[in-house]
Design a protein around this motif. Structure first.
Motif, PDB file in Angstrom:
ATOM      1  N   ASP A  61       7.257 -11.224  -0.204  1.00  0.00           N
ATOM      2  CA  ASP A  61       5.893 -10.628  -0.818  1.00  0.00           C
ATOM      3  C   ASP A  61       6.356  -9.235  -1.483  1.00  0.00           C
ATOM      4  N   TYR A  62       5.605  -9.245  -2.478  1.00  0.00           N
ATOM      5  CA  TYR A  62       5.855  -8.166  -3.694  1.00  0.00           C
ATOM      6  C   TYR A  62       4.616  -7.177  -3.850  1.00  0.00           C
ATOM      7  N   GLN A  63       3.481  -7.359  -3.152  1.00  0.00           N
ATOM      8  CA  GLN A  63       2.245  -6.615  -3.313  1.00  0.00           C
ATOM      9  C   GLN A  63       2.722  -5.246  -2.788  1.00  0.00           C
ATOM     10  N   GLY A  64       2.351  -4.015  -3.660  1.00  0.00           N
ATOM     11  CA  GLY A  64       2.457  -2.857  -3.469  1.00  0.00           C
ATOM     12  C   GLY A  64       3.394  -2.037  -4.458  1.00  0.00           C
ATOM     13  N   LEU A  65       4.318  -3.153  -4.946  1.00  0.00           N
ATOM     14  CA  LEU A  65       5.331  -2.318  -6.028  1.00  0.00           C
ATOM     15  C   LEU A  65       4.587  -1.989  -7.277  1.00  0.00           C
ATOM     16  N   THR A  66       4.905  -0.993  -7.791  1.00  0.00           N
ATOM     17  CA  THR A  66       4.478  -0.497  -9.100  1.00  0.00           C
ATOM     18  C   THR A  66       5.117  -1.325 -10.070  1.00  0.00           C
TER      19      THR A  66
ATOM     20  N   GLY B 140      -0.593 -14.416   1.609  1.00  0.00           N
ATOM     21  CA  GLY B 140      -0.477 -13.140   0.889  1.00  0.00           C
ATOM     22  C   GLY B 140       0.294 -13.395  -0.584  1.00  0.00           C
ATOM     23  N   PRO B 141       0.421 -12.547  -1.482  1.00  0.00           N
ATOM     24  CA  PRO B 141       1.108 -12.728  -2.674  1.00  0.00           C
ATOM     25  C   PRO B 141       2.519 -12.978  -2.528  1.00  0.00           C
ATOM     26  N   SER B 142       3.058 -13.984  -3.017  1.00  0.00           N
ATOM     27  CA  SER B 142       4.542 -14.505  -2.859  1.00  0.00           C
ATOM     28  C   SER B 142       5.199 -14.624  -4.189  1.00  0.00           C
TER      29      SER B 142
END
Length: 172
Positions: A27-32, A75-77
């Motif tokens: 899950d990479y959601q939240g990385l800029t 969630g985002p994958s």
């Protein structure tokens, strides 16, 4: 009816996943954008690749080949391919997660050398060194043991030649 673009993406994803034995679902959601770009570069440096796709496409791509991943596809994958250096890529993911406050990317699971693994196994892999450093350690251990063995053989050879000379003289 599925659109042509999704069918092409699914076909490409299936072909890619057939060619690798090791990948991680994260899950990479939240990385800029900068953090994501750096993570992708770190993964590429280790010989891997990060593929962001819809969960439905990932599920369909894995369904026939690798088993059912529907339990972790929420969630985002993204799929991180890690065929060359699984431990090194797991370490890159872990280091990126430790390097930010949110602990992202979050590992969800994956396949290592054809076997499904959970997060704990991926974290253990991340604690190992890279494949090259592990191979170098193995070569070092083997060479030290071989060196000791050669030393023992030379010692026995010297002992035999010292002890063997008087016997040869007594036979003459």
């Amino acid at each position: 009816m599925p659109n042509e673009r999704n069918q092409q993406n699914l076909s490409a994803l299936r072909d890619t996943l057939k060619a690798v034995e090791t990948f991680y679902v994260v899950d990479y959601q939240g990385l800029t954008a900068g953090q994501l770009s750096k993570l992708r570069q770190d993964i590429r440096d280790k010989g891997g690749q990060m593929i962001v796709a819809k969960n439905t496409l990932i599920h369909l791509a894995l369904e026939g080949q690798q088993g059912d991943f529907s339990d972790i596809l929420a969630g985002p994958s993204a799929i991180v391919l890690a065929d060359q250096d699984p431990a090194g890529i797991a370490k890159a993911l872990s280091d990126t997660a430790k390097g930010n406050d949110k602990g992202i990317p979050t590992m969800k699971g994956g396949i290592v050398e054809g076997n499904r693994v959970d997060v704990a196994v991926i974290e253990r892999l991340a604690s190992l060194g890279s494949k090259e450093s592990l191979q170098a350690e193995l070569v070092g251990v083997l060479s030290s043991h071989l060196s000791n063995f050669v030393g023992l053989l030379e010692a026995y050879q010297a002992k035999l030649s010292e002890g063997g000379a008087p016997e040869a003289a007594a036979q003459e």
